[in-house]
Design a protein around this motif. Structure first.
Motif, PDB file in Angstrom:
ATOM      1  N   ARG A 139      34.306  52.280  -1.109  1.00 44.75           N
ATOM      2  CA  ARG A 139      33.833  50.912  -1.282  1.00 44.75           C
ATOM      3  C   ARG A 139      32.370  50.947  -1.745  1.00 44.75           C
ATOM      4  O   ARG A 139      31.634  51.882  -1.429  1.00 44.75           O
ATOM      5  CB  ARG A 139      33.967  50.136   0.025  1.00 44.75           C
ATOM      6  CG  ARG A 139      35.458  49.926   0.399  1.00 44.75           C
ATOM      7  CD  ARG A 139      35.647  48.930   1.511  1.00 44.75           C
ATOM      8  NE  ARG A 139      34.918  47.694   1.327  1.00 44.75           N
ATOM      9  CZ  ARG A 139      35.324  46.650   0.585  1.00 44.75           C
ATOM     10  NH1 ARG A 139      36.466  46.717  -0.067  1.00 44.75           N
ATOM     11  NH2 ARG A 139      34.601  45.560   0.520  1.00 44.75           N
ATOM     12  N   PRO A 140      31.928  49.936  -2.509  1.00 43.98           N
ATOM     13  CA  PRO A 140      30.569  49.925  -3.052  1.00 43.98           C
ATOM     14  C   PRO A 140      29.471  50.010  -1.996  1.00 43.98           C
ATOM     15  O   PRO A 140      28.391  50.542  -2.265  1.00 43.98           O
ATOM     16  CB  PRO A 140      30.487  48.587  -3.801  1.00 43.98           C
ATOM     17  CG  PRO A 140      31.882  48.130  -3.981  1.00 43.98           C
ATOM     18  CD  PRO A 140      32.720  48.790  -2.922  1.00 43.98           C
ATOM     19  N   GLU A 141      29.721  49.523  -0.793  1.00 43.13           N
ATOM     20  CA  GLU A 141      28.682  49.567   0.255  1.00 43.13           C
ATOM     21  C   GLU A 141      28.553  50.931   0.939  1.00 43.13           C
ATOM     22  O   GLU A 141      27.737  51.114   1.845  1.00 43.13           O
ATOM     23  CB  GLU A 141      28.904  48.451   1.286  1.00 43.13           C
ATOM     24  CG  GLU A 141      30.210  48.541   2.047  1.00 43.13           C
ATOM     25  CD  GLU A 141      31.366  47.764   1.418  1.00 43.13           C
ATOM     26  OE1 GLU A 141      32.276  47.406   2.178  1.00 43.13           O
ATOM     27  OE2 GLU A 141      31.388  47.543   0.190  1.00 43.13           O
ATOM     28  N   SER A 142      29.341  51.915   0.499  1.00 41.70           N
ATOM     29  CA  SER A 142      29.247  53.273   1.060  1.00 41.70           C
ATOM     30  C   SER A 142      27.879  53.861   0.740  1.00 41.70           C
ATOM     31  O   SER A 142      27.345  53.671  -0.346  1.00 41.70           O
ATOM     32  CB  SER A 142      30.346  54.164   0.470  1.00 41.70           C
ATOM     33  OG  SER A 142      31.619  53.665   0.772  1.00 41.70           O
ATOM     34  N   LYS A 143      27.318  54.569   1.700  1.00 42.07           N
ATOM     35  CA  LYS A 143      26.013  55.200   1.537  1.00 42.07           C
ATOM     36  C   LYS A 143      26.195  56.694   1.296  1.00 42.07           C
ATOM     37  O   LYS A 143      27.275  57.235   1.542  1.00 42.07           O
ATOM     38  CB  LYS A 143      25.165  54.948   2.779  1.00 42.07           C
ATOM     39  CG  LYS A 143      24.833  53.471   2.971  1.00 42.07           C
ATOM     40  CD  LYS A 143      23.922  53.255   4.140  1.00 42.07           C
ATOM     41  CE  LYS A 143      23.485  51.826   4.326  1.00 42.07           C
ATOM     42  NZ  LYS A 143      24.223  50.776   3.752  1.00 42.07           N
ATOM     43  N   PRO A 144      25.170  57.402   0.822  1.00 51.50           N
ATOM     44  CA  PRO A 144      25.293  58.850   0.610  1.00 51.50           C
ATOM     45  C   PRO A 144      25.727  59.574   1.895  1.00 51.50           C
ATOM     46  O   PRO A 144      25.263  59.257   2.984  1.00 51.50           O
ATOM     47  CB  PRO A 144      23.873  59.269   0.203  1.00 51.50           C
ATOM     48  CG  PRO A 144      23.279  58.028  -0.392  1.00 51.50           C
ATOM     49  CD  PRO A 144      23.857  56.894   0.413  1.00 51.50           C
ATOM     50  N   GLY A 145      26.666  60.516   1.739  1.00 54.79           N
ATOM     51  CA  GLY A 145      27.160  61.290   2.881  1.00 54.79           C
ATOM     52  C   GLY A 145      28.267  60.622   3.662  1.00 54.79           C
ATOM     53  O   GLY A 145      28.751  61.168   4.645  1.00 54.79           O
ATOM     54  N   MET A 146      28.674  59.426   3.239  1.00 57.87           N
ATOM     55  CA  MET A 146      29.763  58.722   3.925  1.00 57.87           C
ATOM     56  C   MET A 146      30.531  57.877   2.933  1.00 57.87           C
ATOM     57  O   MET A 146      30.070  57.631   1.824  1.00 57.87           O
ATOM     58  CB  MET A 146      29.238  57.858   5.070  1.00 57.87           C
ATOM     59  CG  MET A 146      28.220  56.794   4.679  1.00 57.87           C
ATOM     60  SD  MET A 146      28.898  55.210   4.190  1.00 57.87           S
ATOM     61  CE  MET A 146      29.257  54.464   5.740  1.00 57.87           C
ATOM     62  N   ALA A 147      31.719  57.479   3.348  1.00 60.34           N
ATOM     63  CA  ALA A 147      32.556  56.645   2.492  1.00 60.34           C
ATOM     64  C   ALA A 147      33.311  55.653   3.353  1.00 60.34           C
ATOM     65  O   ALA A 147      33.835  56.011   4.411  1.00 60.34           O
ATOM     66  CB  ALA A 147      33.544  57.499   1.705  1.00 60.34           C
ATOM     67  N   ILE A 148      33.370  54.426   2.880  1.00 59.34           N
ATOM     68  CA  ILE A 148      34.188  53.402   3.521  1.00 59.34           C
ATOM     69  C   ILE A 148      35.410  53.208   2.638  1.00 59.34           C
ATOM     70  O   ILE A 148      35.284  52.990   1.428  1.00 59.34           O
ATOM     71  CB  ILE A 148      33.412  52.075   3.668  1.00 59.34           C
ATOM     72  CG1 ILE A 148      32.149  52.301   4.504  1.00 59.34           C
ATOM     73  CG2 ILE A 148      34.306  51.007   4.300  1.00 59.34           C
ATOM     74  CD1 ILE A 148      31.186  51.129   4.495  1.00 59.34           C
TER      75      ILE A 148
END
Length: 163
Positions: A139-148
């Motif tokens: 998802r676009p709101e995912s930050k570096p090192g993680m994924a939604i």
């Protein structure tokens, strides 16, 4: 677990155990941070043949044992523990799959290196988590090192090498 399944699984685990476990170390990364090709170890191939798991066989998994039935799941780079929702070859549902998550690319990559059935020891396997229609896309709101991801399930597919 039926007695014949239990005996088969126990004897297979005993056959493979002396060869040691599979490691995830040393995976070369592509420029985008996704994992590059990796061979499936021979001991994992032997174990999968003994368990009647063929390349392309698949079963549904809950991606993260800590986020069952979530509408969205948050995954982080590093180790993962997934749970089979269906029988997989001679492996019964509730078997745990252990592997590695990479979140650097546009889609999450999950490779499974070990299975741990109830009432048995861990043993090596080679499988990947997949979904069609871009459902492993972050998802676009995912930050570096993680994924939604939308949803908390995927299919685990048996592979003979990681590509």
């Amino acid at each position: 677990m039926p007695t014949t399944k239990a005996l088969l699984l126990s004897s297979v685990v005993l056959l493979v155990t002396p060869f040691g476990c599979t490691t995830t170390g040393g995976v070369a990364l592509r420029p985008d941070g996704t994992p590059g090709p990796q061979e499936c170890p021979e001991e994992a191939k032997r174990m999968m043949r003994a368990l009647k798991l063929r390349v392309g066989d698949a079963a549904w998994v809950d991606l993260d044992a800590n986020q069952l039935d979530a509408r969205q799941v948050t995954l982080y780079d590093g180790p993962i523990e997934s749970i089979l929702k269906d029988d997989f070859g001679t492996l019964e549902s509730t078997t745990r799959l252990y592997g590695q998550v990479w979140t650097s690319g546009a889609q999450v990559v999950i490779r499974y290196y070990e299975a741990h059935p109830p009432d048995s020891e861990k043993f090596p396997i080679c499988a990947v988590a997949r979904l069609s229609r871009d459902q492993m896309r972050k998802r676009p709101e995912s930050k570096p090192g993680m994924a939604i991801l939308d949803g908390s399930t995927a299919a685990a597919y048996v592979v003979d090498a990681f590509r």
